[in-house]
Scaffold this motif. Sequence first.
Motif, PDB file in Angstrom:
ATOM      1  N   GLY A  74       0.800  -1.211   0.000  1.00  0.00           N
ATOM      2  CA  GLY A  74       0.000   0.000   0.000  1.00  0.00           C
ATOM      3  C   GLY A  74       0.837   1.267   0.000  1.00  0.00           C
ATOM      4  O   GLY A  74       0.671   2.141  -0.848  1.00  0.00           O
ATOM      5  N   VAL A  75       1.746   1.377   0.962  1.00  0.00           N
ATOM      6  CA  VAL A  75       2.590   2.562   1.111  1.00  0.00           C
ATOM      7  C   VAL A  75       4.030   2.107   1.342  1.00  0.00           C
ATOM      8  O   VAL A  75       4.281   1.123   2.047  1.00  0.00           O
ATOM      9  CB  VAL A  75       2.107   3.443   2.285  1.00  0.00           C
ATOM     10  N   ASP A  76       4.961   2.814   0.754  1.00  0.00           N
ATOM     11  CA  ASP A  76       6.382   2.452   0.826  1.00  0.00           C
ATOM     12  C   ASP A  76       6.965   2.891   2.170  1.00  0.00           C
ATOM     13  O   ASP A  76       7.642   3.910   2.279  1.00  0.00           O
ATOM     14  CB  ASP A  76       7.120   3.129  -0.332  1.00  0.00           C
ATOM     15  N   VAL A  77       6.668   2.101   3.216  1.00  0.00           N
ATOM     16  CA  VAL A  77       7.135   2.387   4.573  1.00  0.00           C
ATOM     17  C   VAL A  77       7.709   1.115   5.189  1.00  0.00           C
ATOM     18  O   VAL A  77       7.433   0.009   4.708  1.00  0.00           O
ATOM     19  CB  VAL A  77       5.970   2.916   5.455  1.00  0.00           C
ATOM     20  N   PRO A  78       8.531   1.235   6.242  1.00  0.00           N
ATOM     21  CA  PRO A  78       9.174   0.066   6.844  1.00  0.00           C
ATOM     22  C   PRO A  78       8.219  -1.059   7.237  1.00  0.00           C
ATOM     23  O   PRO A  78       8.558  -2.238   7.094  1.00  0.00           O
ATOM     24  CB  PRO A  78       9.880   0.660   8.064  1.00  0.00           C
ATOM     25  N   LEU A  79       7.029  -0.720   7.746  1.00  0.00           N
ATOM     26  CA  LEU A  79       6.085  -1.759   8.139  1.00  0.00           C
ATOM     27  C   LEU A  79       5.744  -2.659   6.959  1.00  0.00           C
ATOM     28  O   LEU A  79       5.750  -3.894   7.080  1.00  0.00           O
ATOM     29  CB  LEU A  79       4.801  -1.130   8.693  1.00  0.00           C
ATOM     30  N   ILE A  80       5.452  -2.079   5.805  1.00  0.00           N
ATOM     31  CA  ILE A  80       5.077  -2.875   4.637  1.00  0.00           C
ATOM     32  C   ILE A  80       6.296  -3.560   4.030  1.00  0.00           C
ATOM     33  O   ILE A  80       6.175  -4.606   3.391  1.00  0.00           O
ATOM     34  CB  ILE A  80       4.338  -2.009   3.600  1.00  0.00           C
ATOM     35  N   HIS A  81       7.479  -3.011   4.253  1.00  0.00           N
ATOM     36  CA  HIS A  81       8.698  -3.687   3.804  1.00  0.00           C
ATOM     37  C   HIS A  81       8.820  -5.066   4.463  1.00  0.00           C
ATOM     38  O   HIS A  81       9.355  -6.003   3.859  1.00  0.00           O
ATOM     39  CB  HIS A  81       9.940  -2.855   4.152  1.00  0.00           C
ATOM     40  N   LYS A  82       8.342  -5.183   5.702  1.00  0.00           N
ATOM     41  CA  LYS A  82       8.387  -6.465   6.401  1.00  0.00           C
ATOM     42  C   LYS A  82       7.554  -7.515   5.672  1.00  0.00           C
ATOM     43  O   LYS A  82       7.959  -8.678   5.543  1.00  0.00           O
ATOM     44  CB  LYS A  82       7.891  -6.313   7.840  1.00  0.00           C
ATOM     45  N   PHE A  83       6.380  -7.107   5.203  1.00  0.00           N
ATOM     46  CA  PHE A  83       5.528  -8.024   4.450  1.00  0.00           C
ATOM     47  C   PHE A  83       6.246  -8.487   3.170  1.00  0.00           C
ATOM     48  O   PHE A  83       6.264  -9.671   2.849  1.00  0.00           O
ATOM     49  CB  PHE A  83       4.220  -7.330   4.058  1.00  0.00           C
ATOM     50  N   GLU A  84       6.809  -7.518   2.448  1.00  0.00           N
ATOM     51  CA  GLU A  84       7.471  -7.839   1.186  1.00  0.00           C
ATOM     52  C   GLU A  84       8.688  -8.731   1.403  1.00  0.00           C
ATOM     53  O   GLU A  84       8.897  -9.714   0.670  1.00  0.00           O
ATOM     54  CB  GLU A  84       7.900  -6.549   0.475  1.00  0.00           C
ATOM     55  N   ALA A  85       9.490  -8.400   2.417  1.00  0.00           N
ATOM     56  CA  ALA A  85      10.715  -9.167   2.671  1.00  0.00           C
ATOM     57  C   ALA A  85      10.402 -10.620   3.002  1.00  0.00           C
ATOM     58  O   ALA A  85      11.031 -11.548   2.475  1.00  0.00           O
ATOM     59  CB  ALA A  85      11.504  -8.520   3.812  1.00  0.00           C
ATOM     60  N   GLY A  86       9.434 -10.834   3.891  1.00  0.00           N
ATOM     61  CA  GLY A  86       9.070 -12.196   4.255  1.00  0.00           C
ATOM     62  C   GLY A  86       8.516 -12.971   3.082  1.00  0.00           C
ATOM     63  O   GLY A  86       8.842 -14.152   2.867  1.00  0.00           O
ATOM     64  N   TYR A  87       7.666 -12.310   2.295  1.00  0.00           N
ATOM     65  CA  TYR A  87       7.049 -12.957   1.135  1.00  0.00           C
ATOM     66  C   TYR A  87       8.106 -13.384   0.115  1.00  0.00           C
ATOM     67  O   TYR A  87       8.124 -14.531  -0.345  1.00  0.00           O
ATOM     68  CB  TYR A  87       6.065 -11.977   0.502  1.00  0.00           C
ATOM     69  N   LYS A  88       8.995 -12.465  -0.230  1.00  0.00           N
ATOM     70  CA  LYS A  88      10.041 -12.777  -1.202  1.00  0.00           C
ATOM     71  C   LYS A  88      10.922 -13.921  -0.718  1.00  0.00           C
ATOM     72  O   LYS A  88      11.272 -14.827  -1.490  1.00  0.00           O
ATOM     73  CB  LYS A  88      10.897 -11.539  -1.467  1.00  0.00           C
ATOM     74  N   GLN A  89      11.284 -13.891   0.559  1.00  0.00           N
ATOM     75  CA  GLN A  89      12.144 -14.946   1.090  1.00  0.00           C
ATOM     76  C   GLN A  89      11.443 -16.294   1.059  1.00  0.00           C
ATOM     77  O   GLN A  89      12.044 -17.311   0.720  1.00  0.00           O
ATOM     78  CB  GLN A  89      12.578 -14.598   2.512  1.00  0.00           C
ATOM     79  N   GLY A  90      10.152 -16.309   1.421  1.00  0.00           N
ATOM     80  CA  GLY A  90       9.402 -17.554   1.395  1.00  0.00           C
ATOM     81  C   GLY A  90       9.311 -18.131  -0.004  1.00  0.00           C
ATOM     82  O   GLY A  90       9.434 -19.350  -0.205  1.00  0.00           O
ATOM     83  N   VAL A  91       9.102 -17.248  -0.995  1.00  0.00           N
ATOM     84  CA  VAL A  91       9.046 -17.686  -2.388  1.00  0.00           C
ATOM     85  C   VAL A  91      10.382 -18.278  -2.813  1.00  0.00           C
ATOM     86  O   VAL A  91      10.452 -19.397  -3.347  1.00  0.00           O
ATOM     87  CB  VAL A  91       8.666 -16.514  -3.318  1.00  0.00           C
TER      88      VAL A  91
END
Length: 350
Positions: free
Chosen positions: A173-190
Amino acid sequence: MRRTSKLTSVAVGVASIALAATACGGTSSDSGSGSDGSSDSKGLAIAYDIGGKGDQSFNDAAYAGLQKAAKEFDYKTADIEPTEGETDADKEQRLSSLAKQGYNPVIGVGFAYGPAMEAVAKKYPKTTFGIVDSVVEGENVASLVFAEQEASYLAGVAAAKATKTNTVGFVGGVDVPLIHKFEAGYKQGVQDTNPKVKVLSQYLTQTAEEGGFSSPDKGKAAAEGQIEKGSDVEYAAAGLSGQGVIEAASKAKVWAIGVDSDQYKQAALANYKGSILTSALKDVGGAVFTLAKSVHDGEPLTGTQTFDLKVDGVGLSDSNPEFAKIPGLAEAVDKAKEGIIDGTIKVKTE
């Protein structure tokens, strides 16, 4: 795989482990008094983040916690919507008004309440305050934070198992540290599940004021762009904007992964539920209820409280029957969950 949204029933029991700090105070009847000396103590009050009630995600999860508290404790509650383009001063006034009326605890839903919470908590020392997704220092403040990256890692595992094109998408939604956590975990899991899978990432806005968490049309457009590039699994961490991502996935007949709440079960998304493979759960409702219960029991919790997989504060849903039909998906998610809990898998936050 069982759903892992059980914080409501277990968080109080594990509080001594999960909490970085705990403070005891008076009962809800005396700790709710405002600075004006009023003893008209009420129950839980929550102030919503951008998107408000009805986002089928983050804010609605908080509302579920409020509903549970109202039913169990049989007291008056309040939930207040945000206003468009509001300032920190507006948030401060909202929190102050709730505390002055005698509500206890008063919870700000979202990191945007940080500055206002810090200011207001000092003015109402007898009221317990809570803030979701941010850490605010204060003797009467409980910071309710989550290991979003862990739930997102599991979502990434599911996406890697479900994709047929070896391309999946992430919409923040917004380019902030909180949402970076979602992206980082998702990419790593993939990547840990299948290094051949490509992850397309896009953020809707740079600031919340631009509508990144409250614009389904922006989410829909972003997902459509990723789907055109071959993505057949779309994961959004974008609040109300995520509804647009789910709609786009459903229209294109690809998978969507929900966030925060079990979006497969959300009535407003019923037309798209067949496309919602799973949801990365974040038990905001359980955290809200836990804080309310601590105040009701006369032992208000304060300090930083981290809700992770170990306490079932985050997880992954399996409500869609198709979840169990994809070869190896449930088993891979269960194995990943075990690895995160026992420490053999270290999930990144950036």
